[in-house]
Design a protein around this motif. Structure first.
Motif, PDB file in Angstrom:
ATOM      1  N   THR A 181       0.904  12.757  -2.256  1.00 15.23           N
ATOM      2  CA  THR A 181       0.953  12.387  -3.660  1.00 15.23           C
ATOM      3  C   THR A 181      -0.442  11.950  -4.075  1.00 15.23           C
ATOM      4  OG1 THR A 181       2.143  11.102  -5.336  1.00 15.23           O
ATOM      5  CG2 THR A 181       1.512   9.936  -3.322  1.00 15.23           C
ATOM      6  N   ARG A 182      -0.642  11.870  -5.383  1.00 18.98           N
ATOM      7  CA  ARG A 182      -1.932  11.463  -5.900  1.00 18.98           C
ATOM      8  C   ARG A 182      -1.701  10.290  -6.859  1.00 18.98           C
ATOM      9  NH1 ARG A 182      -6.617  13.833  -5.112  1.00 18.98           N
ATOM     10  NH2 ARG A 182      -8.356  13.307  -6.480  1.00 18.98           N
ATOM     11  N   ILE A 183      -2.298   9.173  -6.542  1.00 21.55           N
ATOM     12  CA  ILE A 183      -2.120   7.960  -7.318  1.00 21.55           C
ATOM     13  C   ILE A 183      -3.491   7.431  -7.714  1.00 21.55           C
ATOM     14  CG2 ILE A 183      -1.170   5.618  -7.379  1.00 21.55           C
ATOM     15  CD1 ILE A 183       0.974   7.728  -7.067  1.00 21.55           C
ATOM     16  N   GLY A 184      -3.705   7.237  -9.020  1.00 23.11           N
ATOM     17  CA  GLY A 184      -4.976   6.683  -9.473  1.00 23.11           C
ATOM     18  C   GLY A 184      -6.170   7.507  -9.058  1.00 23.11           C
ATOM     19  N   GLN A 227       0.838  -1.176   0.000  1.00 28.36           N
ATOM     20  CA  GLN A 227       0.000   0.000   0.000  1.00 28.36           C
ATOM     21  C   GLN A 227       0.887   1.245   0.000  1.00 28.36           C
ATOM     22  OE1 GLN A 227       0.608  -2.021   2.392  1.00 28.36           O
ATOM     23  NE2 GLN A 227       0.563  -1.090   4.420  1.00 28.36           N
ATOM     24  N   VAL A 228       0.282   2.354  -0.445  1.00 23.76           N
ATOM     25  CA  VAL A 228       1.015   3.620  -0.476  1.00 23.76           C
ATOM     26  C   VAL A 228       1.320   4.068   0.947  1.00 23.76           C
ATOM     27  CG1 VAL A 228       0.916   6.040  -1.145  1.00 23.76           C
ATOM     28  CG2 VAL A 228      -0.026   4.290  -2.665  1.00 23.76           C
ATOM     29  N   ARG A 229       2.566   4.446   1.158  1.00 25.41           N
ATOM     30  CA  ARG A 229       2.962   4.927   2.475  1.00 25.41           C
ATOM     31  C   ARG A 229       3.901   6.111   2.310  1.00 25.41           C
ATOM     32  NH1 ARG A 229       6.466   2.364   7.146  1.00 25.41           N
ATOM     33  NH2 ARG A 229       5.442   3.298   8.971  1.00 25.41           N
ATOM     34  N   LEU A 230       3.644   7.166   3.074  1.00 24.60           N
ATOM     35  CA  LEU A 230       4.474   8.354   3.087  1.00 24.60           C
ATOM     36  C   LEU A 230       4.842   8.642   4.531  1.00 24.60           C
ATOM     37  CD1 LEU A 230       2.314  10.549   0.661  1.00 24.60           C
ATOM     38  CD2 LEU A 230       4.370   9.274   0.073  1.00 24.60           C
ATOM     39  N   VAL A 231       6.128   8.777   4.808  1.00 25.87           N
ATOM     40  CA  VAL A 231       6.584   9.004   6.176  1.00 25.87           C
ATOM     41  C   VAL A 231       7.492  10.219   6.199  1.00 25.87           C
ATOM     42  CG1 VAL A 231       7.783   8.056   8.159  1.00 25.87           C
ATOM     43  CG2 VAL A 231       6.430   6.540   6.689  1.00 25.87           C
ATOM     44  N   GLU A 232       7.041  11.271   6.896  1.00 27.20           N
ATOM     45  CA  GLU A 232       7.822  12.503   6.997  1.00 27.20           C
ATOM     46  C   GLU A 232       8.755  12.449   8.200  1.00 27.20           C
ATOM     47  OE1 GLU A 232       3.555  13.876   5.788  1.00 27.20           O
ATOM     48  OE2 GLU A 232       4.461  12.483   7.220  1.00 27.20           O
ATOM     49  N   ALA A 261       9.786   9.756   3.025  1.00 24.03           N
ATOM     50  CA  ALA A 261      10.113   8.454   2.449  1.00 24.03           C
ATOM     51  C   ALA A 261       8.847   7.829   1.897  1.00 24.03           C
ATOM     52  CB  ALA A 261      10.741   7.558   3.503  1.00 24.03           C
ATOM     53  N   ALA A 262       8.877   7.464   0.618  1.00 21.38           N
ATOM     54  CA  ALA A 262       7.691   6.940  -0.057  1.00 21.38           C
ATOM     55  C   ALA A 262       7.858   5.464  -0.366  1.00 21.38           C
ATOM     56  CB  ALA A 262       7.447   7.718  -1.350  1.00 21.38           C
ATOM     57  N   SER A 263       6.761   4.742  -0.342  1.00 19.07           N
ATOM     58  CA  SER A 263       6.769   3.334  -0.710  1.00 19.07           C
ATOM     59  C   SER A 263       5.383   2.912  -1.166  1.00 19.07           C
ATOM     60  CB  SER A 263       7.234   2.461   0.468  1.00 19.07           C
ATOM     61  OG  SER A 263       6.363   2.614   1.573  1.00 19.07           O
ATOM     62  N   GLY A 264       5.322   1.788  -1.870  1.00 14.54           N
ATOM     63  CA  GLY A 264       4.037   1.240  -2.275  1.00 14.54           C
ATOM     64  C   GLY A 264       3.540   1.702  -3.627  1.00 14.54           C
TER      65      GLY A 264
END
Length: 116
Positions: A98-101, A1-6, A23-26
């Motif tokens: 971020t914007r995904i789909g 899954q999308v994950r964003l960690v500041e 840091a972004a992932s997924g």
């Protein structure tokens, strides 16, 4: 899954500097536009800076132009916000986005406090 960690928030005196990292992932980071927003107490969340995925084009809010710099590392899947000449009015919680789909994703936020 999308994950964003500041990370990287904190307390700084006026005129000082801070570096925020997300840091972004997924998701496929390289082609994704990445944004930094902020929200001060009692105010609406506002877009601070964005960097597009294809040519690394950047946009900034007028209030931070010339003081903040957004950049990205497509190897480490991170986006950074270098904040210089900080002012009292920069105090806020800063969010990576971020914007995904067609759906927006947010990090948990990191507090930046500018105070003497």
């Amino acid at each position: 899954q999308v994950r964003l960690v500041e990370s990287g928030g904190g307390l700084v005196q006026p005129g000082g500097s801070l570096v925020l990292s997300c840091a972004a992932s997924g998701f496929t980071f390289r082609g994704a536009g990445m944004n930094w927003y902020r929200q001060a107490p009692g105010q609406e969340r506002e877009l601070v800076a964005r960097i597009f995925g294809t040519w690394n084009t950047t946009n900034y809010a007028d209030s931070v132009k010339g003081r903040f710099l957004i950049s990205r590392d497509n190897v480490k899947d991170t986006v950074t916000l270098q904040m210089n000449s900080l002012k009292l009015e920069d105090t806020a919680v800063y969010y990576c986005n971020t914007r995904i789909g067609g759906r927006g994703y947010w990090g948990q936020g990191t507090q930046v406090t500018v105070s003497s």
